[in-house]
Design a protein around this motif. Sequence first.
Motif, PDB file in Angstrom:
ATOM      1  N   ILE A 279       0.847  -1.195   0.000  1.00 19.79           N
ATOM      2  CA  ILE A 279       0.000   0.000   0.000  1.00 19.79           C
ATOM      3  C   ILE A 279       0.883   1.246   0.000  1.00 19.79           C
ATOM      4  O   ILE A 279       1.696   1.416   0.907  1.00 19.79           O
ATOM      5  CB  ILE A 279      -0.911   0.018   1.243  1.00 19.79           C
ATOM      6  N   PRO A 280       0.739   2.118  -0.996  1.00 16.51           N
ATOM      7  CA  PRO A 280       1.478   3.381  -0.961  1.00 16.51           C
ATOM      8  C   PRO A 280       0.808   4.359  -0.005  1.00 16.51           C
ATOM      9  O   PRO A 280      -0.413   4.315   0.190  1.00 16.51           O
ATOM     10  CB  PRO A 280       1.384   3.872  -2.409  1.00 16.51           C
ATOM     11  N   ILE A 281       1.588   5.233   0.599  1.00 20.47           N
ATOM     12  CA  ILE A 281       1.013   6.250   1.483  1.00 20.47           C
ATOM     13  C   ILE A 281       1.551   7.625   1.105  1.00 20.47           C
ATOM     14  O   ILE A 281       2.463   7.745   0.284  1.00 20.47           O
ATOM     15  CB  ILE A 281       1.286   5.944   2.970  1.00 20.47           C
ATOM     16  N   ASN A 282       0.962   8.644   1.706  1.00 22.51           N
ATOM     17  CA  ASN A 282       1.383  10.036   1.496  1.00 22.51           C
ATOM     18  C   ASN A 282       1.302  10.408   0.018  1.00 22.51           C
ATOM     19  O   ASN A 282       0.331  10.070  -0.635  1.00 22.51           O
ATOM     20  CB  ASN A 282       2.771  10.263   2.090  1.00 22.51           C
ATOM     21  N   VAL A 283       2.318  11.053  -0.530  1.00 18.03           N
ATOM     22  CA  VAL A 283       2.265  11.538  -1.914  1.00 18.03           C
ATOM     23  C   VAL A 283       2.088  10.392  -2.896  1.00 18.03           C
ATOM     24  O   VAL A 283       1.441  10.534  -3.938  1.00 18.03           O
ATOM     25  CB  VAL A 283       3.522  12.364  -2.261  1.00 18.03           C
ATOM     26  N   HIS A 284       2.640   9.233  -2.575  1.00 21.05           N
ATOM     27  CA  HIS A 284       2.536   8.088  -3.481  1.00 21.05           C
ATOM     28  C   HIS A 284       1.093   7.589  -3.584  1.00 21.05           C
ATOM     29  O   HIS A 284       0.666   7.140  -4.649  1.00 21.05           O
ATOM     30  CB  HIS A 284       3.454   6.962  -3.002  1.00 21.05           C
ATOM     31  N   ALA A 285       0.354   7.693  -2.498  1.00 22.43           N
ATOM     32  CA  ALA A 285      -1.068   7.343  -2.533  1.00 22.43           C
ATOM     33  C   ALA A 285      -1.852   8.385  -3.326  1.00 22.43           C
ATOM     34  O   ALA A 285      -2.755   8.038  -4.101  1.00 22.43           O
ATOM     35  CB  ALA A 285      -1.613   7.231  -1.117  1.00 22.43           C
ATOM     36  N   GLN A 286      -1.492   9.649  -3.172  1.00 22.69           N
ATOM     37  CA  GLN A 286      -2.166  10.713  -3.917  1.00 22.69           C
ATOM     38  C   GLN A 286      -1.953  10.562  -5.416  1.00 22.69           C
ATOM     39  O   GLN A 286      -2.834  10.897  -6.211  1.00 22.69           O
ATOM     40  CB  GLN A 286      -1.648  12.069  -3.446  1.00 22.69           C
ATOM     41  N   GLN A 287      -0.812  10.054  -5.797  1.00 25.48           N
ATOM     42  CA  GLN A 287      -0.520   9.845  -7.215  1.00 25.48           C
ATOM     43  C   GLN A 287      -1.188   8.592  -7.771  1.00 25.48           C
ATOM     44  O   GLN A 287      -1.182   8.380  -8.988  1.00 25.48           O
ATOM     45  CB  GLN A 287       1.000   9.730  -7.412  1.00 25.48           C
ATOM     46  N   ARG A 288      -1.785   7.790  -6.888  1.00 22.30           N
ATOM     47  CA  ARG A 288      -2.443   6.535  -7.285  1.00 22.30           C
ATOM     48  C   ARG A 288      -3.795   6.431  -6.591  1.00 22.30           C
ATOM     49  O   ARG A 288      -4.052   5.489  -5.832  1.00 22.30           O
ATOM     50  CB  ARG A 288      -1.554   5.338  -6.904  1.00 22.30           C
ATOM     51  N   PRO A 289      -4.700   7.376  -6.831  1.00 20.90           N
ATOM     52  CA  PRO A 289      -5.953   7.413  -6.066  1.00 20.90           C
ATOM     53  C   PRO A 289      -6.887   6.237  -6.330  1.00 20.90           C
ATOM     54  O   PRO A 289      -7.771   5.959  -5.518  1.00 20.90           O
ATOM     55  CB  PRO A 289      -6.596   8.734  -6.528  1.00 20.90           C
ATOM     56  N   HIS A 290      -6.686   5.528  -7.455  1.00 19.14           N
ATOM     57  CA  HIS A 290      -7.581   4.421  -7.794  1.00 19.14           C
ATOM     58  C   HIS A 290      -6.866   3.069  -7.756  1.00 19.14           C
ATOM     59  O   HIS A 290      -7.287   2.127  -8.426  1.00 19.14           O
ATOM     60  CB  HIS A 290      -8.171   4.659  -9.198  1.00 19.14           C
ATOM     61  N   LEU A 291      -5.809   2.978  -6.964  1.00 19.30           N
ATOM     62  CA  LEU A 291      -5.010   1.755  -6.943  1.00 19.30           C
ATOM     63  C   LEU A 291      -5.848   0.516  -6.652  1.00 19.30           C
ATOM     64  O   LEU A 291      -5.626  -0.546  -7.253  1.00 19.30           O
ATOM     65  CB  LEU A 291      -3.890   1.878  -5.899  1.00 19.30           C
ATOM     66  N   LEU A 292      -6.798   0.620  -5.742  1.00 23.05           N
ATOM     67  CA  LEU A 292      -7.585  -0.561  -5.383  1.00 23.05           C
ATOM     68  C   LEU A 292      -8.343  -1.123  -6.582  1.00 23.05           C
ATOM     69  O   LEU A 292      -8.587  -2.328  -6.656  1.00 23.05           O
ATOM     70  CB  LEU A 292      -8.553  -0.241  -4.245  1.00 23.05           C
ATOM     71  N   GLN A 293      -8.719  -0.268  -7.523  1.00 24.88           N
ATOM     72  CA  GLN A 293      -9.393  -0.759  -8.732  1.00 24.88           C
ATOM     73  C   GLN A 293      -8.445  -1.631  -9.557  1.00 24.88           C
ATOM     74  O   GLN A 293      -8.861  -2.633 -10.150  1.00 24.88           O
ATOM     75  CB  GLN A 293      -9.904   0.416  -9.568  1.00 24.88           C
ATOM     76  N   TYR A 294      -7.190  -1.255  -9.609  1.00 33.81           N
ATOM     77  CA  TYR A 294      -6.195  -2.038 -10.344  1.00 33.81           C
ATOM     78  C   TYR A 294      -5.903  -3.346  -9.608  1.00 33.81           C
ATOM     79  O   TYR A 294      -5.753  -4.396 -10.252  1.00 33.81           O
ATOM     80  CB  TYR A 294      -4.917  -1.218 -10.525  1.00 33.81           C
ATOM     81  N   TYR A 295      -5.828  -3.270  -8.301  1.00 31.65           N
ATOM     82  CA  TYR A 295      -5.632  -4.483  -7.516  1.00 31.65           C
ATOM     83  C   TYR A 295      -6.819  -5.436  -7.695  1.00 31.65           C
ATOM     84  O   TYR A 295      -6.630  -6.653  -7.852  1.00 31.65           O
ATOM     85  CB  TYR A 295      -5.455  -4.134  -6.041  1.00 31.65           C
ATOM     86  N   ASN A 296      -8.028  -4.899  -7.677  1.00 29.34           N
ATOM     87  CA  ASN A 296      -9.212  -5.736  -7.853  1.00 29.34           C
ATOM     88  C   ASN A 296      -9.243  -6.360  -9.246  1.00 29.34           C
ATOM     89  O   ASN A 296      -9.711  -7.489  -9.419  1.00 29.34           O
ATOM     90  CB  ASN A 296     -10.484  -4.938  -7.592  1.00 29.34           C
TER      91      ASN A 296
END
Length: 229
Positions: free
Chosen positions: A151-168
């Motif tokens: 799981i990315p956090i901080n700025v890395h999470a902001q740059q990947r706001p839909h990561l869970l869709q890709y994981y799913n």
Amino acid sequence: MRYFLTTTVIGAAFIALLLPSISLAQTHLIKNLAAGKKQTLVVYGTSLSAAEGGQAWVKAVSDAINNKYQQNLTVYNAARSAMWSTWGVQHLEDSVISKKPDAVLMEFSMNDAFLDYKTSVALARLNLNYMIDRIKLFNPKCEVILQVMNIPINVHAQQRPHLLQYYNMYRQVAKQRGLLLIDHYNNWKKILNRGTAEYLKYVPDGIHPDENGAREIVAPLVLKKLTGK
């Protein structure tokens, strides 16, 4: 009532017999190694497999398997930092197919989700299925194994706001195509639930597990899923 109890007991016994085989299911890769056959595994993906932490878990997995199976496993780490599935498609021939793998361990979701790469979930799915199809065309028996990473956090999470869709999407493709999925998400979520400070002990920059984190969190699950133990 007697018939019901009898069938219930038989059913429970049948399930009990099945459970050991399910829990100890091995990949074909491990079965072939156990039979004394030389095998080739290609690891393909992003910096989560290519950077220092990635190299650490790949080496830990390789060493553990080779120590048990007479050094019969050859591992190629063909992952590349800052790359995503479009790069994966473009370099599949030279990075993967040319190695003649018996198994391919693949992850690209983290960078497919990176906004700057403008890769939609639909395109990421298309790329993933293309790579699977091409590998299977090369060798129908080649085992394709997908990974859902941390799981990315901080700025890395902001740059990947839909990561869970890709994981799913990876989870869906694995289920639809009957592929083994190694899903690290819950293990990392448990650590993150203990607080950001705790998570940063394993993922100092907020996205890449360090060598210790990779060896302690990533490698054990990969080994468990590959070996069934």
